[in-house]
Design a protein around this motif. Structure first.
Motif, short mmCIF file in Angstrom:
data_model
loop_
_atom_site.label_atom_id
_atom_site.label_comp_id
_atom_site.label_asym_id
_atom_site.label_seq_id
_atom_site.Cartn_x
_atom_site.Cartn_y
_atom_site.Cartn_z
N LEU A 1 -4.51 -3.85 -3.45
CA LEU A 1 -3.22 -4.40 -3.85
C LEU A 1 -3.00 -4.16 -5.33
O LEU A 1 -3.94 -4.14 -6.12
CB LEU A 1 -3.17 -5.91 -3.59
N HIS B 1 1.20 -2.74 -1.79
CA HIS B 1 0.02 -2.60 -0.96
C HIS B 1 -0.34 -1.12 -0.99
O HIS B 1 0.28 -0.31 -0.30
CB HIS B 1 0.30 -3.06 0.47
N ASP C 1 4.07 -7.24 2.14
CA ASP C 1 2.76 -7.05 2.75
C ASP C 1 1.66 -7.39 1.75
O ASP C 1 0.68 -8.05 2.09
CB ASP C 1 2.62 -5.60 3.22
N ALA C 2 1.82 -6.95 0.49
CA ALA C 2 0.83 -7.24 -0.55
C ALA C 2 0.70 -8.74 -0.77
O ALA C 2 -0.41 -9.28 -0.88
CB ALA C 2 1.22 -6.54 -1.85
N GLU D 1 -8.61 -4.07 1.38
CA GLU D 1 -7.19 -3.82 1.14
C GLU D 1 -7.00 -3.70 -0.37
O GLU D 1 -7.50 -4.53 -1.14
CB GLU D 1 -6.34 -4.99 1.66
#
Length: 262
Positions: free
Chosen positions: A176, A162, A33-34, A174
């Motif tokens: 990270l 993430h 996801d990251a 977001e």
């Protein structure tokens, strides 16, 4: 042994064997996801033909006495892909400007009114790489301007996370986090249709007290195309041309010895 107890023990044993799988799968998904968010950001940023931005930088240095000092500066940058760039950086101990027209890179030290020029024909990526490799001029924030940003950033990554959401200067992002052998680095990417980098932190793990480099993007404008004159260097009155090795405070990373003098 009682059959009921045997079944219970077998159930516990099977659950114990399955435990690593149930723990590692979310970690893998988190890492994927990251990288997915990082790739989306990289594609968006590298797809912009021209960008004008403002930024703040915090640089930590460690003195021989292991005192951690932080130096703050601000600046502006304008780029026009594939081969034009102008960057300024001003702080309490620095006032420097870099101009690249696709053929020549010029670095001006405004405090001393001196400038150095290097013939580095090619793309923006090639200029940044050659400054690092041939002249030891580090510009960590420049990683976010490269056309192959994603490949450069993920090279050497051994762990990706993430973390979740965060807010940088009122903008939801977001959050990270990535780990390399020698550094840890974090990135805050704006949510929504314009996934631009809002904050970038690099932590050096090989130095005592783990100094950090922090870049904050204060504004990001892709609607205004920089004027061609922005990438043409005109020496200030009385400016003296010198060798690049004689120009002080060229890179973003200050040395501990310099910090002591200041």
């Amino acid at each position: 042994m009682n059959p009921t107890k045997l079944v219970a023990m077998l159930s516990l044993f099977i659950a114990w064997l399955a435990l690593p799988l149930t723990v590692s799968q979310p970690a893998r998904a988190e890492g994927e996801d990251a990288k997915k968010i990082l790739k989306a950001m990289s594609d968006y940023v590298s797809g912009q033909k021209h960008v004008v931005l403002k930024y703040d930088v915090d640089i930590e240095v460690i003195t021989p006495e292991l005192e951690k000092l932080q130096f703050t500066s601000s600046g502006e940058a304008a780029l026009h892909r594939p081969d034009k760039l102008r960057v300024t950086r001003t702080g309490g101990y620095t006032d420097v400007e870099l101009v690249y027209d696709g053929k020549t890179v010029t670095v001006l030290g405004k405090h001393t009114n001196t400038f150095a020029q290097l013939e580095l024909p090619g793309s923006l990526d090639q200029m940044i790489d050659r400054l690092r490799a041939e002249h030891n001029i580090e510009m960590p924030g420049a990683d976010l301007l490269l056309s192959n940003m994603y490949d450069e950033l993920v090279a050497g990554v051994i762990q990706a996370k993430h973390i979740g959401h965060g807010v940088v200067d009122g903008v939801e992002c977001e959050h990270l986090a990535f780990r390399n052998q020698e550094t840890d680095w974090q990135l805050w990417v704006e949510l929504g249709a314009t996934p631009i980098p809002r904050k970038y932190v690099i932590t050096s793990k090989t130095l005592a007290a783990a100094p950090q480099y922090t870049l904050r993007i204060k504004s990001w404008d892709t609607s205004t195309e920089p004027d061609a004159k922005s990438f043409t260097f005109a020496p200030p009155e009385g400016a003296k041309s010198i060798e690049i090795t004689a120009l002080a405070d060229v890179g973003e990373l200050a040395a501990p010895a310099e910090a002591q003098k200041e």
